[in-house]
Design a protein around this motif. Sequence first.
Motif, PDB file in Angstrom:
ATOM      1  N   GLN A  87       0.831  -1.220   0.000  1.00 44.23           N
ATOM      2  CA  GLN A  87       0.000   0.000   0.000  1.00 44.23           C
ATOM      3  C   GLN A  87       0.858   1.260   0.000  1.00 44.23           C
ATOM      4  O   GLN A  87       0.551   2.230  -0.702  1.00 44.23           O
ATOM      5  N   LYS A  88       1.946   1.251   0.781  1.00 47.71           N
ATOM      6  CA  LYS A  88       2.844   2.416   0.813  1.00 47.71           C
ATOM      7  C   LYS A  88       3.450   2.646  -0.566  1.00 47.71           C
ATOM      8  O   LYS A  88       3.574   3.780  -1.012  1.00 47.71           O
ATOM      9  N   LEU A  89       3.836   1.549  -1.204  1.00 47.21           N
ATOM     10  CA  LEU A  89       4.415   1.659  -2.541  1.00 47.21           C
ATOM     11  C   LEU A  89       3.398   2.264  -3.504  1.00 47.21           C
ATOM     12  O   LEU A  89       3.721   3.162  -4.287  1.00 47.21           O
ATOM     13  N   LEU A  90       2.163   1.777  -3.440  1.00 45.76           N
ATOM     14  CA  LEU A  90       1.126   2.263  -4.353  1.00 45.76           C
ATOM     15  C   LEU A  90       0.809   3.743  -4.123  1.00 45.76           C
ATOM     16  O   LEU A  90       0.443   4.452  -5.056  1.00 45.76           O
ATOM     17  N   LYS A  91       0.965   4.212  -2.889  1.00 47.32           N
ATOM     18  CA  LYS A  91       0.671   5.617  -2.572  1.00 47.32           C
ATOM     19  C   LYS A  91       1.876   6.530  -2.817  1.00 47.32           C
ATOM     20  O   LYS A  91       1.758   7.737  -2.744  1.00 47.32           O
ATOM     21  N   SER A  92       3.031   5.928  -3.098  1.00 41.56           N
ATOM     22  CA  SER A  92       4.252   6.726  -3.280  1.00 41.56           C
ATOM     23  C   SER A  92       4.197   7.519  -4.579  1.00 41.56           C
ATOM     24  O   SER A  92       3.363   7.272  -5.450  1.00 41.56           O
ATOM     25  N   ASP A  93       5.124   8.457  -4.698  1.00 44.68           N
ATOM     26  CA  ASP A  93       5.182   9.317  -5.875  1.00 44.68           C
ATOM     27  C   ASP A  93       6.001   8.694  -7.005  1.00 44.68           C
ATOM     28  O   ASP A  93       6.272   9.347  -8.000  1.00 44.68           O
ATOM     29  N   MET A  94       6.400   7.426  -6.821  1.00 46.49           N
ATOM     30  CA  MET A  94       7.208   6.751  -7.832  1.00 46.49           C
ATOM     31  C   MET A  94       6.445   6.707  -9.163  1.00 46.49           C
ATOM     32  O   MET A  94       5.232   6.578  -9.192  1.00 46.49           O
ATOM     33  N   VAL A  95       7.190   6.787 -10.244  1.00 48.04           N
ATOM     34  CA  VAL A  95       6.595   6.741 -11.582  1.00 48.04           C
ATOM     35  C   VAL A  95       5.934   5.381 -11.790  1.00 48.04           C
ATOM     36  O   VAL A  95       6.438   4.354 -11.349  1.00 48.04           O
ATOM     37  N   GLN A  96       4.803   5.362 -12.472  1.00 46.87           N
ATOM     38  CA  GLN A  96       3.968   4.162 -12.622  1.00 46.87           C
ATOM     39  C   GLN A  96       4.707   2.924 -13.133  1.00 46.87           C
ATOM     40  O   GLN A  96       4.578   1.868 -12.529  1.00 46.87           O
ATOM     41  N   PRO A  97       5.511   2.967 -14.243  1.00 49.69           N
ATOM     42  CA  PRO A  97       6.172   1.739 -14.707  1.00 49.69           C
ATOM     43  C   PRO A  97       7.109   1.159 -13.639  1.00 49.69           C
ATOM     44  O   PRO A  97       7.131  -0.039 -13.409  1.00 49.69           O
ATOM     45  N   GLY A  98       7.863   1.993 -12.979  1.00 49.74           N
ATOM     46  CA  GLY A  98       8.764   1.534 -11.915  1.00 49.74           C
ATOM     47  C   GLY A  98       7.991   1.001 -10.721  1.00 49.74           C
ATOM     48  O   GLY A  98       8.402   0.039 -10.072  1.00 49.74           O
ATOM     49  N   LYS A  99       6.860   1.603 -10.452  1.00 49.19           N
ATOM     50  CA  LYS A  99       6.016   1.196  -9.333  1.00 49.19           C
ATOM     51  C   LYS A  99       5.452  -0.205  -9.578  1.00 49.19           C
ATOM     52  O   LYS A  99       5.446  -1.052  -8.683  1.00 49.19           O
ATOM     53  N   THR A 100       5.012  -0.465 -10.786  1.00 51.88           N
ATOM     54  CA  THR A 100       4.440  -1.777 -11.131  1.00 51.88           C
ATOM     55  C   THR A 100       5.503  -2.864 -11.000  1.00 51.88           C
ATOM     56  O   THR A 100       5.246  -3.927 -10.420  1.00 51.88           O
ATOM     57  N   GLU A 101       6.685  -2.598 -11.546  1.00 56.24           N
ATOM     58  CA  GLU A 101       7.782  -3.572 -11.463  1.00 56.24           C
ATOM     59  C   GLU A 101       8.162  -3.829 -10.005  1.00 56.24           C
ATOM     60  O   GLU A 101       8.337  -4.969  -9.580  1.00 56.24           O
ATOM     61  N   MET A 102       8.246  -2.776  -9.222  1.00 48.85           N
ATOM     62  CA  MET A 102       8.596  -2.891  -7.799  1.00 48.85           C
ATOM     63  C   MET A 102       7.520  -3.675  -7.049  1.00 48.85           C
ATOM     64  O   MET A 102       7.822  -4.528  -6.212  1.00 48.85           O
ATOM     65  N   ARG A 103       6.242  -3.392  -7.367  1.00 49.60           N
ATOM     66  CA  ARG A 103       5.137  -4.097  -6.718  1.00 49.60           C
ATOM     67  C   ARG A 103       5.207  -5.594  -7.013  1.00 49.60           C
ATOM     68  O   ARG A 103       5.045  -6.425  -6.116  1.00 49.60           O
TER      69      ARG A 103
END
Length: 176
Positions: A87-103
């Motif tokens: 949830q913290k990752l999803l709410k972060s300001d990280m750019v979407q493609p990087g966020k998906t890979e990280m998730r």
Amino acid sequence: MSTSDNQNETQSRLYFLNEQLQKMVHELPRKYQQRIPNELLCELTECLLNKTLYSIVKELTDIQHVTEKQMFQKRLEMINKHSVVIQKLLKSDMVQPGKTEMRLKLQAEHRKNLREFDKRIVTELDEKRREQQNTLHMAGVPGFDVTDDAGRIQVQIRLCDFIIRLSLIDKKPDEA
């Protein structure tokens, strides 16, 4: 109470307990009935004359329930922590493609951690079962020794169930 009365009461209780055990065995699937010979039931009946066995089995059951509940709580805590991280990752300001890979990486890591945790739980429960088997074996309960054989474990589970059920009905009128 005279010695004769005591002997008669003991004999009546033996018959009662053995009859109850026979009924319980007949309620089981055939594959278990065959693994619980009459000789074992007679030995168990003798053992049940000392009502201490009821206390031992109840105590072991209570300990197991507490252990299982604690393990379940720990598992839920782990799942919750994983969820919070995602949830913290999803709410972060990280750019979407990087966020998906990280998730996806985190989810894979969390699944791996949960599998390892579950393996530890199974190992702990196996150890608890061995401790219970040893306790009952040391108490002289027939049919109990430390084993990993699934068929023998199933028989032991049924014997414990019989003991628990009998503990509820094996009372003198003044104990009820």
